[in-house]
Design a protein around this motif. Sequence first.
Motif, PDB file in Angstrom:
ATOM      1  N   THR A  68      45.814  13.656  47.997  1.00 15.71           N
ATOM      2  CA  THR A  68      47.003  12.517  48.327  1.00 15.71           C
ATOM      3  C   THR A  68      47.050  11.769  47.182  1.00 15.71           C
ATOM      4  N   GLU A  71      49.015  13.527  44.723  1.00 15.92           N
ATOM      5  CA  GLU A  71      50.601  13.783  45.421  1.00 15.92           C
ATOM      6  C   GLU A  71      51.350  12.426  45.029  1.00 15.92           C
ATOM      7  N   THR A 129      46.092  21.273  49.521  1.00 20.15           N
ATOM      8  CA  THR A 129      44.651  20.705  48.868  1.00 20.15           C
ATOM      9  C   THR A 129      44.399  21.653  47.926  1.00 20.15           C
ATOM     10  N   CYS A 152      46.198   1.244  50.845  1.00 17.39           N
ATOM     11  CA  CYS A 152      45.395   1.672  51.990  1.00 17.39           C
ATOM     12  C   CYS A 152      44.439   0.598  52.717  1.00 17.39           C
TER      13      CYS A 152
END
Length: 294
Positions: A68, A71, A129, A152
């Motif tokens: 993540t 990304e 992944t 987050c």
Amino acid sequence: MIAEEWSVWSTTARVVVTDAKRMPAARALVEMMLGEIDQAASRFRPDSELMAAGRSSGPVQVSPLLATLVEVALRAAQESDGAVDPTVGGALCTLGYDRDISIVDVDGLEIALAVKEAPGWRSVKLTGTTLTIPDGVVLDLGATAKAFAADCSARLVADALDTGVLVSLGGDIATAGPAPAQGWQVLVQDKEDDPSCVVRMPAGKAIATSSTRSRQWLRGGLMLHHILDPRTSLPAPRTWRSATVVADHCTDANTLTTAALVLGGDALDMLREHDVPARLVAADGTVRTLGGWP
């Protein structure tokens, strides 16, 4: 409200909650999130998952968290037309920023500054992944990972503890849950000698500031900073002291502020195209505002 702050990642983490009794749990959640991101993506830890992946030859399976984070960095590169590029990590090491800024030799030996384009974000492959980092490429996820951590952490605290929260990691600030009655009051100022202002943000908004004056060090009498232009692999010209943007997500705001410093004089057009509230402080201290900045 109640606030607590502590040192992390050579900056200051600050957590503010609207329900004072939630603070111990809120801080514990933020510290947990920061620890997980540091273990996954730190460029300064040889035992981090990111550095281990860089030492691998060919594709490697990584955790969902690191996938993540990569990304997010690749998306920032794409949305900024390459102005924000995670493949500048090797150039940062060459320039002397090869360890946490708190222990970088601030007046190191003279080095030969050479113009060399970064390997480019398109050379990094991520499928699910499965991550492939080309040989010799060092990824630096610092900017986007810190902004992502703010986003987050704020969302985690608000959802878990049912409270309004502001999480600040240096220049990256995210909010979640209900805001105080007067909104979130945020002081916008990079250094003490910079012009300042206070903005009021509604619930759920984020704000990021990037700077050419923070995280800097000397090499051979030259003052360098950590915002590199991927086209040259050298510090971006100091057209702007700092850039600040308000957005729905801190990762988006940080992408735009970093890109603005890299683009220099072209930053104004770029920010107008994105139609976001933005504030730029020029090298001479002049302030430019756009997009309805209050």
